[in-house]
Design a protein around this motif. Structure first.
Motif, PDB file in Angstrom:
ATOM      1  N   ALA A   1     -51.933 -22.405  53.676  1.00  0.00           N
ATOM      2  CA  ALA A   1     -51.366 -23.763  53.655  1.00  0.00           C
ATOM      3  C   ALA A   1     -50.267 -23.864  52.604  1.00  0.00           C
ATOM      4  CB  ALA A   1     -52.468 -24.787  53.379  1.00  0.00           C
ATOM      5  N   GLU A   2     -50.517 -23.269  51.442  1.00  0.00           N
ATOM      6  CA  GLU A   2     -49.523 -23.307  50.368  1.00  0.00           C
ATOM      7  C   GLU A   2     -48.244 -22.587  50.799  1.00  0.00           C
ATOM      8  OE1 GLU A   2     -49.438 -24.996  47.734  1.00  0.00           O
ATOM      9  OE2 GLU A   2     -47.809 -24.053  46.624  1.00  0.00           O
TER      10      GLU A   2
ATOM     11  N   ILE B   1     -48.813 -29.330  60.737  1.00  0.00           N
ATOM     12  CA  ILE B   1     -49.670 -28.155  60.902  1.00  0.00           C
ATOM     13  C   ILE B   1     -51.033 -28.412  60.261  1.00  0.00           C
ATOM     14  CG2 ILE B   1     -49.956 -25.717  60.232  1.00  0.00           C
ATOM     15  CD1 ILE B   1     -46.578 -26.304  60.019  1.00  0.00           C
ATOM     16  N   LEU B   2     -52.099 -28.047  60.977  1.00  0.00           N
ATOM     17  CA  LEU B   2     -53.423 -28.053  60.350  1.00  0.00           C
ATOM     18  C   LEU B   2     -53.857 -26.613  60.116  1.00  0.00           C
ATOM     19  CD1 LEU B   2     -55.938 -29.793  59.466  1.00  0.00           C
ATOM     20  CD2 LEU B   2     -56.958 -29.038  61.619  1.00  0.00           C
ATOM     21  N   VAL B   3     -54.181 -26.304  58.882  1.00  0.00           N
ATOM     22  CA  VAL B   3     -54.756 -24.993  58.584  1.00  0.00           C
ATOM     23  C   VAL B   3     -56.267 -25.164  58.612  1.00  0.00           C
ATOM     24  CG1 VAL B   3     -54.910 -23.120  56.921  1.00  0.00           C
ATOM     25  CG2 VAL B   3     -52.761 -24.387  57.188  1.00  0.00           C
ATOM     26  N   THR B   4     -56.914 -24.474  59.542  1.00  0.00           N
ATOM     27  CA  THR B   4     -58.364 -24.625  59.694  1.00  0.00           C
ATOM     28  C   THR B   4     -59.092 -23.731  58.692  1.00  0.00           C
ATOM     29  OG1 THR B   4     -58.431 -22.878  61.352  1.00  0.00           O
ATOM     30  CG2 THR B   4     -58.123 -25.133  62.149  1.00  0.00           C
ATOM     31  N   VAL B   5     -60.381 -24.017  58.514  1.00  0.00           N
ATOM     32  CA  VAL B   5     -61.212 -23.206  57.614  1.00  0.00           C
ATOM     33  C   VAL B   5     -62.345 -22.614  58.442  1.00  0.00           C
ATOM     34  CG1 VAL B   5     -62.693 -23.222  55.576  1.00  0.00           C
ATOM     35  CG2 VAL B   5     -60.601 -24.619  55.627  1.00  0.00           C
ATOM     36  N   PHE B   6     -62.324 -21.293  58.614  1.00  0.00           N
ATOM     37  CA  PHE B   6     -63.258 -20.616  59.510  1.00  0.00           C
ATOM     38  C   PHE B   6     -64.682 -20.639  58.965  1.00  0.00           C
ATOM     39  CE2 PHE B   6     -65.351 -17.060  61.557  1.00  0.00           C
ATOM     40  CZ  PHE B   6     -64.921 -17.185  62.867  1.00  0.00           C
TER      41      PHE B   6
ATOM     42  N   ALA C   1     -48.043 -29.646  55.792  1.00  0.00           N
ATOM     43  CA  ALA C   1     -49.252 -28.934  56.197  1.00  0.00           C
ATOM     44  C   ALA C   1     -50.487 -29.542  55.559  1.00  0.00           C
ATOM     45  CB  ALA C   1     -49.145 -27.464  55.809  1.00  0.00           C
ATOM     46  N   ALA C   2     -51.481 -29.871  56.385  1.00  0.00           N
ATOM     47  CA  ALA C   2     -52.772 -30.318  55.874  1.00  0.00           C
ATOM     48  C   ALA C   2     -53.770 -29.198  56.086  1.00  0.00           C
ATOM     49  CB  ALA C   2     -53.228 -31.575  56.606  1.00  0.00           C
TER      50      ALA C   2
ATOM     51  N   ILE D   1     -54.722 -21.269  43.503  1.00  0.00           N
ATOM     52  CA  ILE D   1     -53.990 -20.964  44.738  1.00  0.00           C
ATOM     53  C   ILE D   1     -52.697 -21.767  44.871  1.00  0.00           C
ATOM     54  CG2 ILE D   1     -54.161 -21.112  47.269  1.00  0.00           C
ATOM     55  CD1 ILE D   1     -57.207 -20.581  46.874  1.00  0.00           C
ATOM     56  N   PHE D   2     -52.629 -22.933  44.200  1.00  0.00           N
ATOM     57  CA  PHE D   2     -51.542 -23.875  44.487  1.00  0.00           C
ATOM     58  C   PHE D   2     -50.260 -23.635  43.682  1.00  0.00           C
ATOM     59  CE2 PHE D   2     -55.489 -25.912  45.706  1.00  0.00           C
ATOM     60  CZ  PHE D   2     -55.194 -26.495  46.923  1.00  0.00           C
ATOM     61  N   GLY D   3     -50.257 -22.596  42.850  1.00  0.00           N
ATOM     62  CA  GLY D   3     -49.026 -22.276  42.120  1.00  0.00           C
ATOM     63  C   GLY D   3     -48.715 -23.218  40.971  1.00  0.00           C
ATOM     64  N   VAL D   4     -49.714 -23.999  40.537  1.00  0.00           N
ATOM     65  CA  VAL D   4     -49.474 -24.950  39.444  1.00  0.00           C
ATOM     66  C   VAL D   4     -50.585 -24.854  38.397  1.00  0.00           C
ATOM     67  CG1 VAL D   4     -48.075 -26.653  40.664  1.00  0.00           C
ATOM     68  CG2 VAL D   4     -50.564 -26.715  40.896  1.00  0.00           C
ATOM     69  N   GLU D   5     -51.274 -23.696  38.411  1.00  0.00           N
ATOM     70  CA  GLU D   5     -52.433 -23.478  37.554  1.00  0.00           C
ATOM     71  C   GLU D   5     -52.153 -23.783  36.080  1.00  0.00           C
ATOM     72  OE1 GLU D   5     -53.359 -19.380  37.757  1.00  0.00           O
ATOM     73  OE2 GLU D   5     -55.189 -19.585  36.559  1.00  0.00           O
ATOM     74  N   ASP D   6     -50.942 -23.415  35.616  1.00  0.00           N
ATOM     75  CA  ASP D   6     -50.624 -23.579  34.195  1.00  0.00           C
ATOM     76  C   ASP D   6     -50.524 -25.043  33.769  1.00  0.00           C
ATOM     77  OD1 ASP D   6     -48.530 -23.356  36.027  1.00  0.00           O
ATOM     78  OD2 ASP D   6     -47.038 -23.037  34.455  1.00  0.00           O
ATOM     79  N   TYR D   7     -50.472 -25.965  34.727  1.00  0.00           N
ATOM     80  CA  TYR D   7     -50.408 -27.391  34.390  1.00  0.00           C
ATOM     81  C   TYR D   7     -51.797 -28.003  34.211  1.00  0.00           C
ATOM     82  CZ  TYR D   7     -45.422 -27.595  35.479  1.00  0.00           C
ATOM     83  OH  TYR D   7     -44.062 -27.421  35.471  1.00  0.00           O
ATOM     84  N   ILE D   8     -52.848 -27.205  34.457  1.00  0.00           N
ATOM     85  CA  ILE D   8     -54.189 -27.777  34.563  1.00  0.00           C
ATOM     86  C   ILE D   8     -55.147 -27.046  33.631  1.00  0.00           C
ATOM     87  CG2 ILE D   8     -56.115 -28.160  36.181  1.00  0.00           C
ATOM     88  CD1 ILE D   8     -53.655 -27.970  38.349  1.00  0.00           C
ATOM     89  N   SER D   9     -55.921 -27.803  32.857  1.00  0.00           N
ATOM     90  CA  SER D   9     -56.898 -27.145  31.992  1.00  0.00           C
ATOM     91  C   SER D   9     -58.150 -28.001  31.839  1.00  0.00           C
ATOM     92  CB  SER D   9     -56.275 -26.839  30.623  1.00  0.00           C
ATOM     93  OG  SER D   9     -55.684 -27.996  30.083  1.00  0.00           O
TER      94      SER D   9
END
Lengths: 425, 425
Positions: free
Chosen positions: A348-349, A331-336, A358-359, B244-252
């Motif tokens: 995408a997530e 799947i490609l998620v486009t960016v409008f 998904a890319a 957005i990626f659900g892994v925010e707490d791993y990154i600072s």
């Protein structure tokens, strides 16, 4: 443009499409090996040259191995085969490892050979061994593993065949035509050359090692006797047991198969392509003592090795490699536009969390350009989120194969993707 | 007993238990990489030394690479890193490969370093790159891939953390304390050494490269300013998108992370173990032009590399490696006596066809010995078929963990196995 440093002769670049084929083969190998109860292992790629000296003999070491002195001045080699490493690893823990052991491995090997179709200097090899038993059932199982692999790739028993023979049987048969014991190792090498030389060359070779004309004729009779196996209790049992594994049609008796190495003592086998280039795909057999160069308890076993280069050619020529190998995004998620980038990343997530590949297009650009990118990657489904869709909590999903596009509620996204996706992978 | 040829210093034997851990890590890597839409690729292990000369500089090539002349006399090297190979492969097909490309790879590498805990001469490395875009979303995605891997191994954000910084931000910040442009590459190296030297050693090093005492103090202020990222539009966007990626707490944010290589131009990041030995797990960043040594169109990208040795130590110390790794047979089919061997082989085949990992004991032996063998392999379920069972179309199934044994109809074999098996794998 500056020159691109070239790659080393006999090595291969695996671009994603080639890598996907390698991965597909390796996955079948892993699946078959583990299903039969084998455990994966691996040794180092770098070994001391001494490890190969004893077993492999001069030819392999001096002519085929990449040998070099390390910065610390030890003579190292890039492993040309795995069996000596297996012997070393087993010998190191001979009294701890539960026997019989079932081990398999896949990894890179190197031989300084002349590169040609079907032969590279850097290649991968599948090794699998059942060690610590002399049971004929073990021989049957190992051959069944090989046949199960061939079957699961999609090759038919009309396309490939595993030919089986027995060294002890041939040894007895040679005594019936009065070939002296001392001569038999050389005679095995002569038989091994039968299909590699012309008849005239072959006869000359046979006479040269010391056979009489009568013995050569006797030998020719032997290696054309398709019923010879009935004289071997081991082979009679082997062919009885092999029926159980559901791959019987891939396996047949062939008195010409003998294997070149002195290492083998009982069952020997080799898989060949039928028709086409008649390439040899894999080979193995029963050996008397894995750790003979090391001492300790005698450890009989049976195993085989298969390189990745020939089998891949056979699979390609047979046309059995699936078109879809599951290595590309689905799947490609486009960016409008830029303001909607975050929303596209969120979608995408969500799709990834559902287990799809998904890319996301990493920046805003013309949708046409993004669809074209998806087409080039052979992606089937595109997701589009414009400002209108966002406002009404909708999302558009486009089937890039049929060009159908539907606009649906955000909650239906995954089920719509499922509808548009071709069956996995 | 003859001597066992020893293994080469800095290499590793992977016995099945160690191999299973490696395979488990690699499977997570593969799963995360493909889910984000990345395609696997691979290059040769052997490359010409020239490939590394331009980018890596003298140190890596001369001091760390295994260099040797091949039998054909070319100077070869065992790849010490993958990026130059990636650059070569992309340059060779720059106008065919759809951009942006998402590629990942895992394979063996070699560096002649002094072996120690966490460092071997032969190691595996995961490489992943998103090439052909300057979007900050790409930087966020690559860091999210790294964090998703760490999360899926079971490591918590209290155990590991990815520290992010930006080279352009640091460049601007250095100009505010009047550090000349020519000096900045050296200053980046000084910052990179901050946690590797004592304060005194570090200050001496900073003065040595030409900084004044005032500049050293200014530099210390900078690298302790946890809010510095707010001055970078790129980092502001990065930290917005990374949520957005659900892994925010791993990154600072961490102003001390700068990465040693001149190669990086924008976002840089490095994952560390928190507490314990504070080992560096992986590192990467944004680069300006993948193919700069080759020419052609400029190709910006972002990527990282992770070796297998440190992460495995971190995972072991954190106790997150699962006890069951799915590499051992689940079921042992025993052999009651010689006449029943075929029947046992049939049962094993039936179990395998149902998708289980089944090993068969290859010959008749005392059942107690066969159970003991199963125990050693940590097999949970044994199947027993004696003459009485055979006569009545029954089969016995033994739970080797509880020692429960039941005798059931042949048709119930698979459902009984399912009942006795611990949850997969």
């Amino acid at each position: 443009m500056a020159d691109i440093v070239r790659s080393v002769k006999g090595t291969r670049d695996f671009y994603p499409d080639e890598m996907a084929v390698r991965r597909w083969m390796f996955d079948i190998i892993r699946d078959v090996s583990t299903r039969f109860g084998y455990q994966e292992y691996d040794g180092p790629c770098l070994e001391f040259i001494d490890l190969y000296a004893a077993k492999s003999g001069e030819e392999l070491v001096k002519e085929q191995a990449f040998v070099f002195s390390s910065p610390g001045d030890d003579m190292l080699t890039l492993r040309p085969e795995l069996t000596p490493t297996l012997a070393r690893m087993v010998a190191q823990r001979q009294y701890e490892i539960p026997l019989p052991l079932r081990w398999w491995s896949i990894g890179p090997f190197w031989r300084y050979e002349n590169p040609q179709r079907g032969r590279t200097r850097e290649f991968f090899q599948w090794n699998i061994d059942l060690v610590g038993t002399e049971a004929v059932a073990a021989d049957a199982e190992i051959v069944a593993v090989a046949a199960s692999f061939l079957k699961e790739t999609g090759l038919s028993s009309e396309q490939v065949q595993i030919f089986v023979n027995n060294r002890r049987l041939m040894d007895d048969a040679l005594s019936t035509i009065d070939i002296a014991k001392e001569l038999r190792p050389d005679v095995f090498k002569v038989v091994d050359k039968l299909d590699k030389l012309s008849e005239k060359e072959w006869r000359a070779y046979a006479l040269e090692i010391g056979l009489t004309e009568g013995q050569v004729d006797g030998l020719l009779n032997l290696v054309n006797d398709q019923d010879l196996w009935m004289k071997s209790d081991e082979l009679v049992e082997f062919f009885k047991l092999i029926k159980i594994f559901g791959v019987e049609d891939y396996i047949s008796y062939n008195p010409k198969v003998i294997r070149g190495l002195d290492y083998y003592t009982g069952t020997v086998f080799e898989a060949f392509e039928l028709g086409g280039a008649s390439r040899a795909i894999l080979g193995g057999g029963r050996y008397d003592n894995l750790v003979s160069d090391v001492g300790g308890n005698r450890l009989p076993g049976v195993g085989f090795a298969m390189g990745d280069v020939v089998i891949e050619l056979v699979l390609r020529d047979a046309g059995v490699i699936p078109e879809k190998l599951g290595h590309k995004p689905q799947i490609l998620v486009t960016v409008f536009d830029e303001t909607l980038l975050s929303e596209s990343l969120k979608i995408a997530e969500e799709i990834r969390l559902a287990g799809y590949r998904a890319a996301v297009y990493p920046e805003a650009d013309k949708l046409g350009k993004q669809f074209k990118y998806a087409d080039k990657l052979d992606i089937s489904v595109a997701v589009i989120l414009g400002p209108d869709e966002l406002k009404e909590n909708l999302v558009a999903v486009k089937n890039l194969k049929t060009r159908d596009q539907v606009t649906i509620g955000r909650g239906e996204l995954l089920s719509q993707i499922e509808k548009f996706l071709p069956s996995l992978p």
